[in-house]
Design a protein around this motif. Structure first.
Motif, PDB file in Angstrom:
ATOM      1  N   MET A   1       0.748  -1.293  -0.062  1.00 39.81           N
ATOM      2  CA  MET A   1       0.195   0.065  -0.078  1.00 39.81           C
ATOM      3  C   MET A   1       0.775   1.309  -0.078  1.00 39.81           C
ATOM      4  O   MET A   1       0.577   2.292  -0.760  1.00 39.81           O
ATOM      5  N   ILE A   2       1.778   1.309   0.762  1.00 45.46           N
ATOM      6  CA  ILE A   2       2.832   2.272   1.081  1.00 45.46           C
ATOM      7  C   ILE A   2       3.432   2.816  -0.257  1.00 45.46           C
ATOM      8  O   ILE A   2       3.976   3.948  -0.685  1.00 45.46           O
ATOM      9  N   SER A   3       3.964   1.704  -1.122  1.00 46.17           N
ATOM     10  CA  SER A   3       4.488   1.953  -2.400  1.00 46.17           C
ATOM     11  C   SER A   3       3.511   2.724  -3.212  1.00 46.17           C
ATOM     12  O   SER A   3       4.267   3.210  -4.014  1.00 46.17           O
ATOM     13  N   CYS A   4       2.193   2.842  -3.054  1.00 48.65           N
ATOM     14  CA  CYS A   4       1.491   3.662  -4.027  1.00 48.65           C
ATOM     15  C   CYS A   4       1.516   5.026  -3.565  1.00 48.65           C
ATOM     16  O   CYS A   4       0.758   5.917  -4.361  1.00 48.65           O
ATOM     17  N   VAL A   5       2.017   5.380  -2.503  1.00 48.26           N
ATOM     18  CA  VAL A   5       2.052   6.770  -1.828  1.00 48.26           C
ATOM     19  C   VAL A   5       3.083   7.563  -2.584  1.00 48.26           C
ATOM     20  O   VAL A   5       4.335   7.282  -2.257  1.00 48.26           O
ATOM     21  N   ASP A   6       2.792   8.678  -2.941  1.00 46.80           N
ATOM     22  CA  ASP A   6       3.531   9.641  -3.877  1.00 46.80           C
ATOM     23  C   ASP A   6       4.474  10.610  -2.951  1.00 46.80           C
ATOM     24  O   ASP A   6       4.279  11.637  -2.637  1.00 46.80           O
ATOM     25  N   VAL A   7       5.383   9.881  -2.066  1.00 45.53           N
ATOM     26  CA  VAL A   7       6.320  10.625  -1.111  1.00 45.53           C
ATOM     27  C   VAL A   7       7.619  10.370  -1.096  1.00 45.53           C
ATOM     28  O   VAL A   7       7.857   8.904  -1.399  1.00 45.53           O
ATOM     29  N   LYS A   8       8.576  10.840  -0.896  1.00 48.35           N
ATOM     30  CA  LYS A   8       9.965  10.409  -1.060  1.00 48.35           C
ATOM     31  C   LYS A   8      10.474   9.532   0.141  1.00 48.35           C
ATOM     32  O   LYS A   8      11.224   8.640   0.005  1.00 48.35           O
ATOM     33  N   TYR A   9       9.883   9.445   1.300  1.00 44.91           N
ATOM     34  CA  TYR A   9      10.153   8.667   2.632  1.00 44.91           C
ATOM     35  C   TYR A   9       8.999   7.930   3.073  1.00 44.91           C
ATOM     36  O   TYR A   9       7.878   8.696   3.218  1.00 44.91           O
ATOM     37  N   CYS A  10       9.427   6.808   3.597  1.00 40.38           N
ATOM     38  CA  CYS A  10       8.487   6.187   4.397  1.00 40.38           C
ATOM     39  C   CYS A  10       9.080   5.565   5.762  1.00 40.38           C
ATOM     40  O   CYS A  10      10.341   5.423   5.770  1.00 40.38           O
ATOM     41  N   VAL A  11       8.641   5.556   6.859  1.00 41.31           N
ATOM     42  CA  VAL A  11       9.142   5.207   8.039  1.00 41.31           C
ATOM     43  C   VAL A  11       8.588   3.820   8.503  1.00 41.31           C
ATOM     44  O   VAL A  11       7.510   3.557   8.552  1.00 41.31           O
ATOM     45  N   ARG A  12       9.552   2.750   8.804  1.00 41.92           N
ATOM     46  CA  ARG A  12       9.266   1.636   9.371  1.00 41.92           C
ATOM     47  C   ARG A  12       9.193   1.810  10.880  1.00 41.92           C
ATOM     48  O   ARG A  12       9.951   1.906  11.611  1.00 41.92           O
ATOM     49  N   SER A  13       7.841   1.682  11.374  1.00 41.39           N
ATOM     50  CA  SER A  13       7.504   2.255  12.727  1.00 41.39           C
ATOM     51  C   SER A  13       7.923   0.845  13.523  1.00 41.39           C
ATOM     52  O   SER A  13       7.521  -0.108  13.231  1.00 41.39           O
ATOM     53  N   ARG A  14       8.264   1.183  14.854  1.00 41.12           N
ATOM     54  CA  ARG A  14       8.429   0.171  15.638  1.00 41.12           C
ATOM     55  C   ARG A  14       7.310   0.129  16.938  1.00 41.12           C
ATOM     56  O   ARG A  14       7.432  -0.288  17.991  1.00 41.12           O
ATOM     57  N   CYS A  15       6.519   1.389  16.926  1.00 40.45           N
ATOM     58  CA  CYS A  15       5.364   1.425  17.773  1.00 40.45           C
ATOM     59  C   CYS A  15       4.178   0.472  17.763  1.00 40.45           C
ATOM     60  O   CYS A  15       3.527   0.778  16.685  1.00 40.45           O
ATOM     61  N   ARG A  16       4.084  -0.281  18.714  1.00 39.97           N
ATOM     62  CA  ARG A  16       2.866  -1.324  18.392  1.00 39.97           C
ATOM     63  C   ARG A  16       1.795  -0.987  19.378  1.00 39.97           C
ATOM     64  O   ARG A  16       0.807  -1.902  19.332  1.00 39.97           O
ATOM     65  N   THR A  17       1.731   0.143  19.837  1.00 42.65           N
ATOM     66  CA  THR A  17       0.628   0.450  20.939  1.00 42.65           C
ATOM     67  C   THR A  17      -0.061   1.785  20.599  1.00 42.65           C
ATOM     68  O   THR A  17       0.453   2.681  19.933  1.00 42.65           O
ATOM     69  N   LYS A  18      -1.302   1.752  21.085  1.00 41.64           N
ATOM     70  CA  LYS A  18      -1.976   3.006  21.287  1.00 41.64           C
ATOM     71  C   LYS A  18      -2.504   3.897  19.901  1.00 41.64           C
ATOM     72  O   LYS A  18      -3.393   4.598  19.928  1.00 41.64           O
ATOM     73  N   GLY A  19      -1.710   3.880  18.856  1.00 37.32           N
ATOM     74  CA  GLY A  19      -2.107   4.496  17.882  1.00 37.32           C
ATOM     75  C   GLY A  19      -3.065   3.726  16.855  1.00 37.32           C
ATOM     76  O   GLY A  19      -3.070   2.581  17.069  1.00 37.32           O
ATOM     77  N   ALA A  20      -3.984   4.333  16.189  1.00 38.49           N
ATOM     78  CA  ALA A  20      -5.102   3.713  15.353  1.00 38.49           C
ATOM     79  C   ALA A  20      -4.255   2.625  14.529  1.00 38.49           C
ATOM     80  O   ALA A  20      -4.675   1.600  14.284  1.00 38.49           O
ATOM     81  N   TYR A  21      -3.522   3.242  13.518  1.00 39.14           N
ATOM     82  CA  TYR A  21      -2.966   2.441  12.546  1.00 39.14           C
ATOM     83  C   TYR A  21      -2.191   1.332  13.227  1.00 39.14           C
ATOM     84  O   TYR A  21      -1.966   0.205  12.520  1.00 39.14           O
TER      85      TYR A  21
END
Ligand SMILES: [Zn+2]
Length: 323
Positions: free
Chosen positions: A165-185
């Motif tokens: 999915m993220i490969s379809c987003v037209d931005v220069k950078y993506c972050v591989r997050s390590r946060c597994r709690t509390k955020g919706a996504y």
């Protein structure tokens, strides 16, 4: 996922439902739109306004809810254009008005908690659990400058699908997050729903270009998922790990770099001074990196956001979490 009803509504192919999510034991009435595709297929959830002063995504979600046509969809699109409505209507700069909580720090919520907890619980149960894919739209907060980028959760059950999915987003950078709690996504990812978060827009502003860019990204992902017809185009990007430094003092903040700028270890990134102009703290770069977002208001608050930066995955720098 074969779902027949959502939030008390039967999903009838070719129909569009506009209604409000009533959150138990609160006054909240949160708008949502269910676009039920004419043809069978997966269900995508798009949310915005989890942080209510992040306007680009809110406007993009409202426009998408008017523009996506049920007769063209292979599957369903659920849209929550303004998750934190009470914050928006009381201009809180992104916390829930009734309890002052950051909605994106309380997922999956609690039906017996405060208003934000109950809201998160209702959103999670009604929408996130029923989604096959989830896109959460954010920006820099009202006091934050930010360059566009996107997040996915690493080491998650649906990581490969989220990366697609993220490969379809037209931005220069993506972050591989390590946060597994509390955020919706984040929580959606942990529960196996392929999920990403797109950051675009800043400082309580929105522009036509940014809204169109958010909409183009969502449409491109919907094509990739097969919900819209056509091929999703791919946008190669650099993958980063993210580090944050919170402010060690309350006072006045003078950033010395712009978001999107790269810096070298030891570079000055900014200063905090007291109200007599005396320097309290100088932020020096702990290593090489790129500035993703930073506080851009004169005031800065101890323990609150100051700078967030990324380092490219695979680089040989030795980074430590900035806290
Ligand atoms: Zn946000």
């Amino acid at each position: 996922m074969d779902i027949r009803s959502v939030a008390g509504h039967e999903l009838i192919p070719g129909s569009v439902i506009r209604d409000y999510l009533c959150v138990d034991k609160t006054e909240l009435r949160v708008p949502y739109i269910l676009i039920c595709g004419e043809y069978p297929g997966p269900t995508a959830l798009i949310s915005a306004g989890i942080h209510n002063a992040e306007y680009v995504g809110i406007q993009a979600a409202i426009e998408l809810s008017c523009e996506l046509e049920a007769r063209c969809l292979h599957g369903n699109v659920f849209i929550l254009p303004l998750a934190n409505r009470s914050g928006f209507e009381n201009r809180t700069m992104s916390t829930v008005f009734e309890d002052g909580k950051n909605l994106n720090r309380v997922f999956p919520g609690d039906p017996n908690g405060t208003v934000a907890d109950r809201l998160a619980h209702s959103i999670f149960e009604a929408f996130i659990k029923n989604a096959d894919a989830y896109i959460d739209l954010h920006s820099g907060d009202g006091y934050e400058a930010l360059i566009p980028y996107a997040y996915y959760l690493g080491d998650a059950p649906a990581e490969a699908a989220a990366r697609d999915m993220i490969s379809c987003v037209d931005v220069k950078y993506c972050v591989r997050s390590r946060c597994r709690t509390k955020g919706a996504y984040n929580l959606a990812s942990v529960r196996g729903v392929p999920s990403i978060l797109i950051e675009r827009g800043q400082l309580g502003l929105f522009s036509r270009e940014e809204v169109e860019a958010d909409k183009a990204d969502v449409r491109n992902i919907l094509r990739h998922l097969g919900i819209l017809e056509g091929e999703g185009s791919r946008h190669p990007k650099k993958e980063l790990l993210e580090y944050s430094d919170d402010a060690p003092y309350t006072g006045c903040w003078y950033p010395e770099k712009k978001v999107g700028q790269c810096f070298r270890k030891g570079d000055r990134l900014g200063e905090i001074r007291d109200y007599f102009g005396k320097i309290l703290f100088t932020e020096l770069a702990p290593d090489d990196g790129i500035l993703l977002h930073q506080c851009s208001s004169l005031n800065i608050i101890q323990g609150g956001p100051m700078i967030t930066y990324g380092v490219e995955i695979g680089s040989d720098s030795h980074w430590t979490d900035g806290g």
